[in-house]
Design a protein around this motif. Structure first.
Motif, PDB file in Angstrom:
ATOM      1  N   LEU A  22     -13.936   0.081   3.085  1.00  0.00           N
ATOM      2  CA  LEU A  22     -13.289   0.827   4.155  1.00  0.00           C
ATOM      3  C   LEU A  22     -13.530   2.328   3.965  1.00  0.00           C
ATOM      4  O   LEU A  22     -13.707   2.800   2.854  1.00  0.00           O
ATOM      5  CB  LEU A  22     -11.786   0.532   4.160  1.00  0.00           C
ATOM      6  CG  LEU A  22     -11.397  -0.941   4.298  1.00  0.00           C
ATOM      7  CD1 LEU A  22      -9.882  -1.083   4.355  1.00  0.00           C
ATOM      8  CD2 LEU A  22     -12.048  -1.591   5.510  1.00  0.00           C
ATOM      9  N   PRO A  23     -13.516   3.083   5.053  1.00  0.00           N
ATOM     10  CA  PRO A  23     -13.783   4.523   4.943  1.00  0.00           C
ATOM     11  C   PRO A  23     -12.689   5.259   4.184  1.00  0.00           C
ATOM     12  O   PRO A  23     -11.523   4.855   4.201  1.00  0.00           O
ATOM     13  CB  PRO A  23     -13.854   4.985   6.405  1.00  0.00           C
ATOM     14  CG  PRO A  23     -13.063   3.969   7.160  1.00  0.00           C
ATOM     15  CD  PRO A  23     -13.295   2.668   6.451  1.00  0.00           C
ATOM     16  N   GLN A  24     -13.072   6.340   3.513  1.00  0.00           N
ATOM     17  CA  GLN A  24     -12.091   7.178   2.827  1.00  0.00           C
ATOM     18  C   GLN A  24     -11.095   7.716   3.854  1.00  0.00           C
ATOM     19  O   GLN A  24     -11.462   8.168   4.927  1.00  0.00           O
ATOM     20  CB  GLN A  24     -12.790   8.339   2.126  1.00  0.00           C
ATOM     21  CG  GLN A  24     -11.859   9.293   1.404  1.00  0.00           C
ATOM     22  CD  GLN A  24     -11.151   8.635   0.226  1.00  0.00           C
ATOM     23  OE1 GLN A  24     -11.747   7.825  -0.487  1.00  0.00           O
ATOM     24  NE2 GLN A  24      -9.890   8.981   0.021  1.00  0.00           N
ATOM     25  N   GLY A  25      -9.807   7.642   3.520  1.00  0.00           N
ATOM     26  CA  GLY A  25      -8.779   8.111   4.432  1.00  0.00           C
ATOM     27  C   GLY A  25      -8.500   7.156   5.575  1.00  0.00           C
ATOM     28  O   GLY A  25      -8.035   7.575   6.635  1.00  0.00           O
ATOM     29  N   PHE A  26      -8.743   5.868   5.373  1.00  0.00           N
ATOM     30  CA  PHE A  26      -8.576   4.886   6.438  1.00  0.00           C
ATOM     31  C   PHE A  26      -7.117   4.754   6.871  1.00  0.00           C
ATOM     32  O   PHE A  26      -6.177   5.090   6.149  1.00  0.00           O
ATOM     33  CB  PHE A  26      -9.128   3.517   6.016  1.00  0.00           C
ATOM     34  CG  PHE A  26      -8.339   2.817   4.929  1.00  0.00           C
ATOM     35  CD1 PHE A  26      -7.208   2.069   5.224  1.00  0.00           C
ATOM     36  CD2 PHE A  26      -8.744   2.885   3.606  1.00  0.00           C
ATOM     37  CE1 PHE A  26      -6.491   1.414   4.234  1.00  0.00           C
ATOM     38  CE2 PHE A  26      -8.034   2.242   2.601  1.00  0.00           C
ATOM     39  CZ  PHE A  26      -6.903   1.506   2.916  1.00  0.00           C
ATOM     40  N   THR A  27      -6.954   4.224   8.097  1.00  0.00           N
ATOM     41  CA  THR A  27      -5.626   3.956   8.647  1.00  0.00           C
ATOM     42  C   THR A  27      -5.302   2.478   8.494  1.00  0.00           C
ATOM     43  O   THR A  27      -6.143   1.623   8.789  1.00  0.00           O
ATOM     44  CB  THR A  27      -5.571   4.342  10.138  1.00  0.00           C
ATOM     45  OG1 THR A  27      -5.740   5.754  10.258  1.00  0.00           O
ATOM     46  CG2 THR A  27      -4.220   3.949  10.752  1.00  0.00           C
ATOM     47  N   ALA A  28      -4.092   2.188   8.036  1.00  0.00           N
ATOM     48  CA  ALA A  28      -3.625   0.804   7.888  1.00  0.00           C
ATOM     49  C   ALA A  28      -2.459   0.561   8.833  1.00  0.00           C
ATOM     50  O   ALA A  28      -1.640   1.447   9.074  1.00  0.00           O
ATOM     51  CB  ALA A  28      -3.202   0.531   6.455  1.00  0.00           C
ATOM     52  N   LEU A  29      -2.397  -0.654   9.366  1.00  0.00           N
ATOM     53  CA  LEU A  29      -1.287  -1.093  10.216  1.00  0.00           C
ATOM     54  C   LEU A  29      -0.575  -2.242   9.515  1.00  0.00           C
ATOM     55  O   LEU A  29      -1.219  -3.214   9.117  1.00  0.00           O
ATOM     56  CB  LEU A  29      -1.816  -1.550  11.575  1.00  0.00           C
ATOM     57  CG  LEU A  29      -0.824  -2.266  12.506  1.00  0.00           C
ATOM     58  CD1 LEU A  29       0.295  -1.322  12.944  1.00  0.00           C
ATOM     59  CD2 LEU A  29      -1.562  -2.823  13.728  1.00  0.00           C
ATOM     60  N   VAL A  30       0.747  -2.130   9.353  1.00  0.00           N
ATOM     61  CA  VAL A  30       1.537  -3.175   8.696  1.00  0.00           C
ATOM     62  C   VAL A  30       2.622  -3.639   9.653  1.00  0.00           C
ATOM     63  O   VAL A  30       3.472  -2.841  10.071  1.00  0.00           O
ATOM     64  CB  VAL A  30       2.178  -2.680   7.387  1.00  0.00           C
ATOM     65  CG1 VAL A  30       2.956  -3.813   6.712  1.00  0.00           C
ATOM     66  CG2 VAL A  30       1.118  -2.117   6.442  1.00  0.00           C
ATOM     67  N   THR A  31       2.613  -4.915  10.024  1.00  0.00           N
ATOM     68  CA  THR A  31       3.690  -5.478  10.839  1.00  0.00           C
ATOM     69  C   THR A  31       4.612  -6.291   9.935  1.00  0.00           C
ATOM     70  O   THR A  31       4.176  -6.876   8.952  1.00  0.00           O
ATOM     71  CB  THR A  31       3.131  -6.372  11.958  1.00  0.00           C
ATOM     72  OG1 THR A  31       2.342  -7.423  11.383  1.00  0.00           O
ATOM     73  CG2 THR A  31       2.263  -5.567  12.919  1.00  0.00           C
ATOM     74  N   GLY A  32       5.896  -6.313  10.279  1.00  0.00           N
ATOM     75  CA  GLY A  32       6.874  -6.918   9.378  1.00  0.00           C
ATOM     76  C   GLY A  32       7.124  -6.025   8.181  1.00  0.00           C
ATOM     77  O   GLY A  32       7.459  -6.498   7.089  1.00  0.00           O
ATOM     78  N   ALA A  33       6.997  -4.706   8.383  1.00  0.00           N
ATOM     79  CA  ALA A  33       7.025  -3.758   7.273  1.00  0.00           C
ATOM     80  C   ALA A  33       8.397  -3.633   6.622  1.00  0.00           C
ATOM     81  O   ALA A  33       8.510  -3.096   5.523  1.00  0.00           O
ATOM     82  CB  ALA A  33       6.562  -2.381   7.753  1.00  0.00           C
ATOM     83  N   GLY A  34       9.444  -4.122   7.275  1.00  0.00           N
ATOM     84  CA  GLY A  34      10.770  -4.031   6.689  1.00  0.00           C
ATOM     85  C   GLY A  34      11.115  -5.181   5.771  1.00  0.00           C
ATOM     86  O   GLY A  34      12.153  -5.152   5.091  1.00  0.00           O
ATOM     87  N   GLY A  35      10.270  -6.223   5.719  1.00  0.00           N
ATOM     88  CA  GLY A  35      10.511  -7.360   4.835  1.00  0.00           C
ATOM     89  C   GLY A  35      10.113  -7.055   3.404  1.00  0.00           C
ATOM     90  O   GLY A  35       9.546  -5.994   3.111  1.00  0.00           O
ATOM     91  N   GLY A  36      10.384  -7.993   2.505  1.00  0.00           N
ATOM     92  CA  GLY A  36      10.113  -7.763   1.091  1.00  0.00           C
ATOM     93  C   GLY A  36       8.656  -7.494   0.787  1.00  0.00           C
ATOM     94  O   GLY A  36       8.310  -6.483   0.143  1.00  0.00           O
TER      95      GLY A  36
END
Length: 294
Positions: free
Chosen positions: A19-33
């Protein structure tokens, strides 16, 4: 293998080398454990530049300059619509001059009547999952079935909605963006009990079926996405039994060395996803990186 044979180690600097340096990540369900643990690992990783987090309750999320959050229920049409609008704002309305020339060239490659895809998140992690649930609003209480007589249409529908349909709809939303020929990873949490060939104990009808459905939808999507973007990796991940609210009622019979912490699972799954190649797309892997039969 267990946590005792795969020692816990920090994520290596080259974990996301594709992946490129400084990439963007998307996390769904981010409030779970597991979701929150993945969020914290990404925010601490030197290659990740920004994390977009989606949760029904963003108050659980840490404060960080590289974190943007959206409070939304993705099991509703309204929540999905809000996510689509938010992603356009976060991924497309950057206002950076350095992207304009690249965007113009990309636009010229597409036919006049074909919609131009926006920027994709280089890494998408779907950590949403449902096994049991107390009654709330219009939803009745849910509990894993032990026998056929326990089957209930509402429970079957609800578990499929969260565990299978939402990840598929998320992929559908992102699909126009995935046309770009660029390395990217879409990883979604599944469960070993969704393996048909591994089912030797029965029970848990709705949960098993919803995870099997999740796996089929992801596998089918991987075939289509590969035609659009040969550099994409789509993978279903089994986290193992993790010390979260999802497994809490069932931990009594789990040996201590097989009950993993969310941090350990997050590091293991991120390492597994980051090391996969496009040839692995459409696969089903466990937290140790081992393939799981469908």
């Amino acid at each position: 293998m267990t946590e005792s044979t795969l020692k816990d180690q920090p994520l290596a600097a080259d974990t996301f080398a594709r992946l490129p340096q400084g990439f963007t990540a998307l996390v769904t369900g981010a409030g779970g454990g597991i979701g929150r643990a993945m969020l914290e690992e990404l925010l601490a990783h030197e290659r990740c530049g920004r994390v977009l987090a989606v949760s029904r309750d963003v108050s659980r999320l840490p404060a960080h300059p590289a974190l943007a959050s959206l409070q939304a229920d993705l099991t509703t049409d309204e929540g999905m619509a809000r996510l689509a609008d938010w992603l356009r704002e976060q991924l497309d309305d950057t206002g950076q001059e350095e992207n304009k020339e690249k965007e113009n060239k990309e636009k010229e490659k597409h036919e006049e009547n074909e919609p131009r895809p926006g920027q994709p998140p280089a890494l998408t992690l779907n950590t949403m999952g449902l096994l049991h649930e107390e009654a709330f609003e219009q939803h009745a209480a849910l509990w894993p079935e032990k026998r056929l007589e326990d089957l209930d249409m509402a429970a079957l529908t609800r578990l499929h909605q969260v565990n299978a349909f939402v990840p598929a709809l998320l992929l559908g939303m992102l699909a126009p963006r995935l046309r770009r020929r660029t390395p990217l990873i879409f990883a979604s949490l599944s469960a070993r009990v969704g393996s048909i060939s591994d089912n030797r104990s029965g029970g848990w009808y709705a949960y098993r079926a919803s995870k099997a459905s999740h796996n089929m939808l992801l596998k089918t999507a991987a075939i289509e996405i590969a035609r659009r973007n040969p550099e994409a990796v789509l993978v279903a991940l089994h986290p193992g039994t993790t010390d979260t609210g999802l497994s809490a009622p069932f931990q009594a019979r789990v040996p201590e060395h097989k009950l993993f912490t969310p941090g350990y699972v997050a590091r293991r799954l991120l390492r597994v996803a980051g090391e996969l190649s496009p040839e692995d797309s459409g696969g089903f892997r466990d937290w140790a990186g081992e393939p799981i039969d469908w």
